[in-house]
Design an enzyme around this catalytic site. Structure first.
Site, PDB file in Angstrom:
ATOM      1  N   TRP A 287      68.120  45.663   2.355  1.00 57.41           N
ATOM      2  CA  TRP A 287      69.334  45.155   1.722  1.00 57.41           C
ATOM      3  C   TRP A 287      68.999  44.547   0.351  1.00 57.41           C
ATOM      4  O   TRP A 287      69.781  43.824  -0.223  1.00 57.41           O
ATOM      5  CB  TRP A 287      69.982  44.093   2.614  1.00 57.41           C
ATOM      6  CG  TRP A 287      70.717  44.670   3.786  1.00 57.41           C
ATOM      7  CD1 TRP A 287      72.057  44.820   3.893  1.00 57.41           C
ATOM      8  CD2 TRP A 287      70.175  45.174   5.013  1.00 57.41           C
ATOM      9  NE1 TRP A 287      72.388  45.398   5.100  1.00 57.41           N
ATOM     10  CE2 TRP A 287      71.263  45.623   5.813  1.00 57.41           C
ATOM     11  CE3 TRP A 287      68.893  45.312   5.526  1.00 57.41           C
ATOM     12  CZ2 TRP A 287      71.084  46.180   7.083  1.00 57.41           C
ATOM     13  CZ3 TRP A 287      68.722  45.868   6.777  1.00 57.41           C
ATOM     14  CH2 TRP A 287      69.815  46.294   7.547  1.00 57.41           C
ATOM     15  N   CYS A 322      73.836  49.379   7.416  1.00 56.66           N
ATOM     16  CA  CYS A 322      74.516  49.547   8.712  1.00 56.66           C
ATOM     17  C   CYS A 322      75.189  50.897   8.907  1.00 56.66           C
ATOM     18  O   CYS A 322      75.118  51.485   9.975  1.00 56.66           O
ATOM     19  CB  CYS A 322      75.507  48.410   8.951  1.00 56.66           C
ATOM     20  SG  CYS A 322      76.987  48.479   7.920  1.00 56.66           S
ATOM     21  N   HIS A 381      81.092  45.787   8.887  1.00 57.41           N
ATOM     22  CA  HIS A 381      79.875  46.180   9.603  1.00 57.41           C
ATOM     23  C   HIS A 381      80.208  47.391  10.464  1.00 57.41           C
ATOM     24  O   HIS A 381      81.262  47.444  11.112  1.00 57.41           O
ATOM     25  CB  HIS A 381      79.350  45.031  10.467  1.00 57.41           C
ATOM     26  CG  HIS A 381      78.121  45.389  11.247  1.00 57.41           C
ATOM     27  ND1 HIS A 381      77.021  45.995  10.673  1.00 57.41           N
ATOM     28  CD2 HIS A 381      77.818  45.261  12.568  1.00 57.41           C
ATOM     29  CE1 HIS A 381      76.103  46.213  11.596  1.00 57.41           C
ATOM     30  NE2 HIS A 381      76.563  45.781  12.752  1.00 57.41           N
ATOM     31  N   ASP A 404      74.727  49.436  18.823  1.00 57.96           N
ATOM     32  CA  ASP A 404      74.473  49.128  17.410  1.00 57.96           C
ATOM     33  C   ASP A 404      72.979  49.244  17.147  1.00 57.96           C
ATOM     34  O   ASP A 404      72.171  48.588  17.797  1.00 57.96           O
ATOM     35  CB  ASP A 404      74.971  47.704  17.107  1.00 57.96           C
ATOM     36  CG  ASP A 404      75.005  47.397  15.619  1.00 57.96           C
ATOM     37  OD1 ASP A 404      74.462  48.194  14.826  1.00 57.96           O
ATOM     38  OD2 ASP A 404      75.577  46.357  15.248  1.00 57.96           O
ATOM     39  N   TYR A 565      77.351  43.383   0.559  1.00 54.52           N
ATOM     40  CA  TYR A 565      78.408  43.605   1.552  1.00 54.52           C
ATOM     41  C   TYR A 565      78.165  42.787   2.813  1.00 54.52           C
ATOM     42  O   TYR A 565      79.062  42.634   3.650  1.00 54.52           O
ATOM     43  CB  TYR A 565      78.548  45.104   1.865  1.00 54.52           C
ATOM     44  CG  TYR A 565      77.622  45.637   2.935  1.00 54.52           C
ATOM     45  CD1 TYR A 565      78.043  45.778   4.253  1.00 54.52           C
ATOM     46  CD2 TYR A 565      76.307  46.014   2.643  1.00 54.52           C
ATOM     47  CE1 TYR A 565      77.200  46.273   5.237  1.00 54.52           C
ATOM     48  CE2 TYR A 565      75.463  46.508   3.609  1.00 54.52           C
ATOM     49  CZ  TYR A 565      75.915  46.637   4.907  1.00 54.52           C
ATOM     50  OH  TYR A 565      75.077  47.116   5.874  1.00 54.52           O
TER      51      TYR A 565
END
Length: 732
Positions: A287, A322, A381, A404, A565
């Site tokens: 990220w 994600c 997400h 996830d 984000y």
């Protein structure tokens, strides 16, 4: 969370000796040599006299896309020469013998073997006899016998192991078993079967099944709940090499072969293996904004390139965020036959301490204390839902399960999440496995504003926003490129009696909330939606409404921040302190000018601006707050095709882009691909001058008929998330 995940250390290989008689079979690629002749007891010297017994001349697996098996099993789209079938449903093969088959005299069986050390008792060695007096876990019958050719029908058990099985035909003689030699062209892939009622992944809604198993092209939603953006994605679950890559992922995880018929275990194992934390899984998360040593997450257009890179290099692929994890996980699940979809939760709480609140700390004047405010709310997400029964849970908790692969928190010591029953989450039954409390918090947390006493450091709750988190959960609608709001599958309407009951139930299972009843504020603040393109100046409006019979005054603190984000602030570019005076029962508007020169140089990927206004009403001491995410809209790519849209005919795709900015774009990558028509290709441009255009034309040859899409992305450090797509229908 770290900027990028550290690679896992290689694990020492530990021998099974002294612990088990043989190693546990964990590789679908392994296989022991099966003898072509297996004698019964001792044999005299020389070859046995087998001339009078059946001899096998040929085995035809009926594996072509237009033959009966792949059509009936809906596997004709897979780009592989081998036979692919779904469990719990009959498939056929033709065996040619040296003479006509006589059921009264001749005995033969079709044998299926998977993994190393195959055993009948473990379900890894399955002999299927066509004789009615011989029991087998899989059903077998003679469909037709004509001359020397016997057509055999075989129905794998609806709970059998999913993977690549080796196939042999064996004839029983008085001296022993004579069988065909191993031939890879006879290997058969057996998948989960959402069409079969006895399979645990059975999905009886035909439209949903078509979308969640067979659709290769997806739409992934991002942005903000009231300003939703979308990006196309090529799941490519039928592309050449993808099925083998999915089986390799389970091999790499050393997942016991015997567990691979259980979709719960497969989904849970894959949720750990899709990220590289702990286990050298598929994707490295980053990220940070620095993607020098890999591909930027925003640059990918599909899963195929990622999965093929991983299976060929055996090394994690850089980089993902994600939606990339969710999209590749979706490919894995659909490829193996488990119905799956990507969902997006807008304003998703990352709750890492087991409570149901996101804390925002204010100083005594109502201004945000950035040093002490640590919690973050992701603007959005993405995770997955897969469809399966849950025999391990009470009745009613089967159906859609949240899984996830984005590494956020550990579960049982590994970075993974789910499968968690969506029905259990909706009803607050978060005691059931796996990881339901974490998903429950992602859609149900409260945003709590605290006022900090500077003298003793105590925090007093001054405002609770219970509707901000989990504002909207969406997925792609079956059969069309529109979104479908599925928020009601995760939670009851805000403020309803059912919602209160659910939150109380969740508290019984350990989810802590901020229990405080605050007087309703008589001054409301709203920041209306604004649509802004990257590089534009715009006006931020603050709308105040005084609902009391007295005048109200206050000093506001308005902070504008460039954010990732994930809700994490990169830098503040605007800070204003407007004073406001409100007449009784009147509304008032304040306008703040936002200039592009203030935010453009500070933008990070995905171009999100986050505005938060806080303040204190002088007369009552009440706190007034409002938050607004502004997603800056990017320019689009133009994608056009030319040529005759026919199978095996050369066509051309042209990608065009004009740089609309007053600055140059450097180190630009363009990617383009399309399922069934064009493998992933990319081109690098070192410089696109301000105001100039680029035009890239690439040839491709469609390999199958039907409707499909070509999708493209443009990506560089200064401009992320530029997409374009076009549809085409290929004729046979």
């Amino acid at each position: 969370m770290s900027d990028s995940e550290p690679a896992a250390k290689p694990q020492p290989q530990v021998s099974h000796r002294g612990r088990s008689a043989a190693p546990i079979a964990t590789s679908n690629a392994d296989g022991e040599k099966v003898p072509e002749f297996e004698p019964f007891g001792l044999m005299p010297r020389g070859p046995p006299p087998l001339q009078e017994f059946l001899d096998i001349w040929d085995v035809n697996m009926l594996r072509k896309p237009d033959e009966i098996n792949k059509r009936q099993h809906t596997t004709h789209l897979y780009a592989t020469d081998n036979l692919i079938v779904r469990r719990g449903q009959e498939f056929q093969l033709k065996v040619t013998f040296d003479r006509p088959y006589k059921p009264s005299d001749d005995q033969f069986a079709v044998e299926f073997v998977i993994g190393g050390s195959p055993q009948f008792s473990k379900g890894t060695y399955i002999p299927v006899s066509v004789a009615s007096d011989r029991q087998s876990p899989w059903a077998g019958r003679v469909v037709e016998s004509a001359d020397n050719v016997v057509t055999v029908g075989i129905t794998p058990a609806p709970d059998c192991i999913v993977g690549k099985w080796r196939t042999y035909v064996a004839v029983v003689t008085p001296y022993g078993i004579r069988r065909t030699r191993q031939d890879e062209s006879r290997d058969v892939y057996i998948l989960f079967n959402p069409w079969a009622a006895a399979d645990s992944v059975f999905l009886d809604d035909g439209n949903e099944r078509e979308e969640c198993v067979l659709n290769e092209v997806g739409v992934i939603y991002h942005g903000a709940f009231d300003d939703v953006s979308e990006r196309p994605w090529n799941f490519g679950q039928f592309d050449y090499g993808v099925l083998d890559a999915c089986l390799f992922i389970m091999d790499k995880a050393a997942m016991p072969i015997t567990n691979r018929g259980d979709p719960i275990k497969v989904a849970r194992k894959a949720s750990a293996m899709l990220n590289s934390r702990d286990d050298d899984g598929v994707l490295v998360g980053s990220w940070s904004g620095d993607y020098t040593y890999g591909v930027a997450p925003t640059s990918w257009t599909g899963s195929t390139e990622i999965l093929l890179n991983y299976s060929s290099s055996k090394m994690p692929v850089c980089y993902a965020q994600c939606w990339v994890y969710a999209a590749v996980f979706n490919t894995f699940l659909r490829c193996l036959g488990i119905p799956a979809r990507v969902v997006t939760n807008f304003f998703s709480s990352h709750d890492n301490d087991g409570n149901l609140k996101t804390d925002i700390i204010l100083d005594e004047n109502g201004r945000i204390d950035k040093q002490r405010t640590k919690d973050s709310i992701w603007n959005y997400h993405c995770w997955n839902e897969c469809y399966m029964s849950r025999p391990d849970l009470p009745q009613g908790f089967g159906g859609w399960q949240a899984v996830d692969a984005t590494p956020q928190e550990t579960s049982d010591g590994m970075y993974r999440c789910g499968p968690a029953s969506v029905q259990a989450i909706k009803h607050g039954q978060i005691c059931f496995p796996f990881d339901a409390p974490f998903v429950f918090a992602e859609v149900n947390s409260d945003v709590v504003f605290y006022s900090r006493n500077p003298r003793d450091g105590t925090l007093e709750p001054v405002k609770v926003n219970s509707s901000h988190v989990g504002r909207m959960v969406v997925t792609k609608a079956p059969g069309q490129d529109t979104r479908r709001d599925i928020t009601d599958q995760y939670k009851f309407p805000e403020g309803s009696p059912e919602e209160r009951t659910v939150l109380e139930k969740a508290e019984e299972y350990g989810c802590q909330r901020e229990k405080v009843t605050l007087p309703e504020a008589d001054v409301e603040l709203n920041m209306p939606l604004i649509e802004v393109r990257v590089g534009d100046d715009f006006e931020l409006k603050l709308e105040f409404n005084n609902k009391s019979g007295q005048a109200r005054t206050g000093e506001m603190y308005v902070s504008g921040n460039v954010v990732y984000y994930t809700g994490v602030t990169s830098s503040e570019f605007l800070f204003k302190t407007p004073k406001v005076t409100l007449d009784p029962m009147k509304a008032e508007k304040k306008v703040i000018q936002v200039r592009s020169q203030d935010y453009m140089r500070k933008l990070v990927e995905q171009a999100n601006l986050h505005f938060i206004a806080t303040g204190k009403v002088k007369e009552t001491g009440q706190i007034v707050t409002a938050m607004r995410v502004v997603t800056l809209h990017n320019p689009k790519l133009s994608v056009q095709v030319s040529g005759l849209a026919k199978v095996s005919e050369e066509m051309f795709v042209t990608v065009e882009f004009t740089n609309p900015f007053k600055f140059n774009l450097e180190d630009v990558y363009i990617r383009v691909e399309g399922p069934g028509v064009m493998p992933p290709k990319y081109k690098h441009y070192s410089l696109i001058l301000a105001g100039s255009s680029l035009n890239w034309t690439e040839s491709f040859t469609p390999r199958r008929e039907g409707p499909t899409k070509l999708m493209a992305s443009l990506d560089c450090a200064a401009l992320r998330q530029v997409y374009g797509q076009t549809q085409l229908t290929v004729k046979p």
